[in-house]
Enzyme design. Structure first.
Site, PDB file in Angstrom:
ATOM      1  N   HIS A   1       0.795  -1.235   0.000  1.00 34.26           N
ATOM      2  CA  HIS A   1       0.000   0.000   0.000  1.00 34.26           C
ATOM      3  C   HIS A   1       0.829   1.288   0.000  1.00 34.26           C
ATOM      4  O   HIS A   1       0.279   2.367  -0.134  1.00 34.26           O
ATOM      5  CB  HIS A   1      -0.913   0.032   1.227  1.00 34.26           C
ATOM      6  CG  HIS A   1      -0.210   0.445   2.483  1.00 34.26           C
ATOM      7  ND1 HIS A   1       0.536  -0.433   3.223  1.00 34.26           N
ATOM      8  CD2 HIS A   1      -0.106   1.640   3.102  1.00 34.26           C
ATOM      9  CE1 HIS A   1       1.059   0.209   4.249  1.00 34.26           C
ATOM     10  NE2 HIS A   1       0.692   1.467   4.205  1.00 34.26           N
TER      11      HIS A   1
HETATM   12  C1  UD1 Z   1      -1.713   6.064   5.695  1.00 27.69           C
HETATM   13  C2  UD1 Z   1      -0.330   6.514   6.194  1.00 27.69           C
HETATM   14  C3  UD1 Z   1       0.626   5.324   6.156  1.00 27.69           C
HETATM   15  C4  UD1 Z   1       0.036   4.107   6.857  1.00 27.69           C
HETATM   16  C5  UD1 Z   1      -1.304   3.791   6.226  1.00 27.69           C
HETATM   17  C6  UD1 Z   1      -1.975   2.572   6.802  1.00 27.69           C
HETATM   18  C7  UD1 Z   1       0.165   8.878   5.704  1.00 27.69           C
HETATM   19  C8  UD1 Z   1       0.997   9.808   4.910  1.00 27.69           C
HETATM   20  N1  UD1 Z   1       0.245   7.580   5.370  1.00 27.69           N
HETATM   21  O1  UD1 Z   1      -1.610   5.781   4.306  1.00 27.69           O
HETATM   22  O2  UD1 Z   1       1.836   5.697   6.802  1.00 27.69           O
HETATM   23  O3  UD1 Z   1       0.903   2.994   6.690  1.00 27.69           O
HETATM   24  O4  UD1 Z   1      -2.156   4.943   6.398  1.00 27.69           O
HETATM   25  O5  UD1 Z   1      -3.140   2.257   6.095  1.00 27.69           O
HETATM   26  O6  UD1 Z   1      -0.541   9.315   6.600  1.00 27.69           O
HETATM   27  N2  UD1 Z   1      -9.276   5.290   1.861  1.00 27.69           N
HETATM   28  C9  UD1 Z   1     -10.496   4.645   1.963  1.00 27.69           C
HETATM   29  N3  UD1 Z   1     -11.015   4.400   3.187  1.00 27.69           N
HETATM   30  C10 UD1 Z   1     -10.377   4.803   4.314  1.00 27.69           C
HETATM   31  C11 UD1 Z   1      -9.129   5.455   4.205  1.00 27.69           C
HETATM   32  C12 UD1 Z   1      -8.590   5.683   2.981  1.00 27.69           C
HETATM   33  O7  UD1 Z   1     -11.107   4.286   0.980  1.00 27.69           O
HETATM   34  O8  UD1 Z   1     -10.901   4.562   5.407  1.00 27.69           O
HETATM   35  C13 UD1 Z   1      -8.687   5.535   0.540  1.00 27.69           C
HETATM   36  C14 UD1 Z   1      -8.870   6.907   0.006  1.00 27.69           C
HETATM   37  O9  UD1 Z   1      -9.106   6.825  -1.357  1.00 27.69           O
HETATM   38  C15 UD1 Z   1      -7.528   7.572   0.246  1.00 27.69           C
HETATM   39  C16 UD1 Z   1      -6.550   6.423   0.145  1.00 27.69           C
HETATM   40  O10 UD1 Z   1      -7.286   5.295   0.629  1.00 27.69           O
HETATM   41  O11 UD1 Z   1      -7.267   8.598  -0.639  1.00 27.69           O
HETATM   42  C17 UD1 Z   1      -5.293   6.574   0.911  1.00 27.69           C
HETATM   43  O12 UD1 Z   1      -5.553   7.049   2.219  1.00 27.69           O
HETATM   44  P1  UD1 Z   1      -4.472   7.963   2.989  1.00 27.69           P
HETATM   45  O13 UD1 Z   1      -5.150   8.749   4.017  1.00 27.69           O
HETATM   46  O14 UD1 Z   1      -3.616   8.636   1.997  1.00 27.69           O
HETATM   47  O15 UD1 Z   1      -3.626   6.969   3.760  1.00 27.69           O
HETATM   48  P2  UD1 Z   1      -2.947   5.585   3.466  1.00 27.69           P
HETATM   49  O16 UD1 Z   1      -2.512   5.348   2.087  1.00 27.69           O
HETATM   50  O17 UD1 Z   1      -3.865   4.586   4.062  1.00 27.69           O
END
Ligand code: UD1
Length: 361
Positions: free
Chosen positions: A204
């Site tokens: 991820h």
């Molecule tokens: C974040 C952390 C990472 C951690 C990870 C665990 C940062 C910079 N990164 O990355 O260090 O290892 O969490 O998961 O803070 N989304 C959903 N549902 C949710 C959350 C996210 O669908 O509940 C989707 C959204 O499209 C979003 C994408 O996942 O844009 C990424 O979410 P983001 O908040 O960027 O964090 P992670 O990639 O999960």
């Protein structure tokens, strides 16, 4: 009684804070704030339920956004809460945008920041997580480092010795507390898997889901799926990137939605090996003594590689396939199994004591 306010927002923060927050709630007034960075049941609420954590008193509901927007929303929505709650310290964990924004918000209004999992470094400044870690460590008042490697990193950056405490990793405490309970998970039966007869894959990280990297990783994974049974719980970020880049996963993979903590522990413990770019899974594989192939070029958990239970196999197709050929062969697996990682328990207790000393509890 002194008040400590914890802010969290993502899956790994919930897991790694779970052994520490109950100790704080027993010994001081503890306020929990959820940023809402993660919000889907599968990557958020299920962990509160499984780890028997109380609901947060404040929810910021920031949701997904660009780094700047997400950080800005947390800053703007947390500040009034800090003004009204007036905590003696703010606790953040790890390297997420929630942790960095929480630390920055508190530090700007002179509230001491405690950083759990301080000093972890990949030495890759392109990672958003590496930027977040460095910023937090340099504004925090108490640095709770997981191991001597992390402590040395902090010293090398000139941070004062008297604010560093080497306490161990609460991710290890979380596994030790939940591993027996995880044996009740029926995930192997649900996915029709047999003990030690499959690989567990997760992927991820931002640097692995970009168009210059992900297609090669998918080709490597699809090639491995010809030989191995591979279970792949797909993170929301990865699912979105696969769709956007028009990439197709082999139908031979055993795909699932993101899994809960207990199912994940059961899958790690019963796997032949784990292939991952996740920080948390690396440590969990270490405790459960499952051979670990890290699909990155560097790791913050160097002690696993130093011990010999883990290897870095990179994130490019050819190097991943070469690494897999070496380390998934019987001799490679035997070598990884012969060098179990050290397991130091008690980080949560040591962390709670250090925090109470800081706030005068
Ligand atoms: C974040 C952390 C990472 C951690 C990870 C665990 C940062 C910079 N990164 O990355 O260090 O290892 O969490 O998961 O803070 N989304 C959903 N549902 C949710 C959350 C996210 O669908 O509940 C989707 C959204 O499209 C979003 C994408 O996942 O844009 C990424 O979410 P983001 O908040 O960027 O964090 P992670 O990639 O999960």
């Amino acid at each position: 009684m002194p008040k400590v306010l914890t802010i969290l927002g993502t899956r790994p923060e919930i897991i790694k804070l779970s052994p520490l927050m109950p100790l704080l709630a027993e010994r001081c007034e503890h306020v929990l704030v959820h940023s809402g960075q993660h919000y889907s049941y599968d990557v958020d609420a299920i962990f509160f339920h499984e780890l028997q954590l109380p609901d947060p008193q404040h929810a910021l509901g920031v949701g997904s956004a660009t780094h700047g927007e997400q950080t800005a929303r947390i800053l703007a929505r947390l500040e009034p809460i800090l003004f009204s709650e007036k905590p003696a310290a703010v606790l953040v964990q790890g390297d997420t945008n929630t942790a960095m924004a929480g630390a920055l918000c508190a530090s700007k209004i002179d509230i001491p920041v405690v950083h759990l999992e301080s000093g972890g470094r990949s030495f890759n400044r392109a990672m958003p997580e590496e930027q977040n870690r460095i910023i937090i460590d340099h504004i925090a008042a108490l640095l709770l480092a997981a191991d001597e490697i992390a402590t040395t990193n902090l010293r090398n950056e000139g941070l004062p010795e008297e604010i560093i405490a080497t306490i161990g990793s609460t991710a290890i405490d979380a596994v030790l507390r939940n591993r027996e309970h995880a044996q009740n998970s029926t995930i192997l039966e649900q996915l029709e898997l047999r003990e030690k007869n499959y690989l567990l894959l997760t992927l991820h990280r931002a640097e692995n889901t970009i168009p210059s990297v992900l297609p090669g990783m998918v080709e490597a994974i699809n090639t491995l799926a010809e030989t191995y049974t591979i279970v792949f719980p797909v993170h929301p970020r990865t699912a979105a990137a696969l769709k956007q880049q028009g990439l197709t996963l082999s139908p031979k993979l055993c795909l699932s939605k993101p899994l809960g903590y207990l199912d994940t522990l059961r899958l790690i413990g019963s796997a032949t090996a784990v292939l991952t770019d996740s920080g948390g899974l690396q440590e969990e594989a270490g405790v459960l003594q499952t051979p670990l192939l890290i699909t990155r070029n560097e790791t913050e958990w160097r002690y696993l590689v130093d011990a010999g239970s883990a290897v870095l196999i990179g994130n490019r197709k050819e190097e991943m396939l070469a690494g897999a050929a070496t380390w998934l062969a019987p001799e490679g697996l035997a070598q990884l199994r012969a060098h179990p990682a050290p397991v130091y328990a008690g980080a949560a207790e040591r962390g709670a004591e250090a925090i109470l000393r800081l706030v005068g509890g």
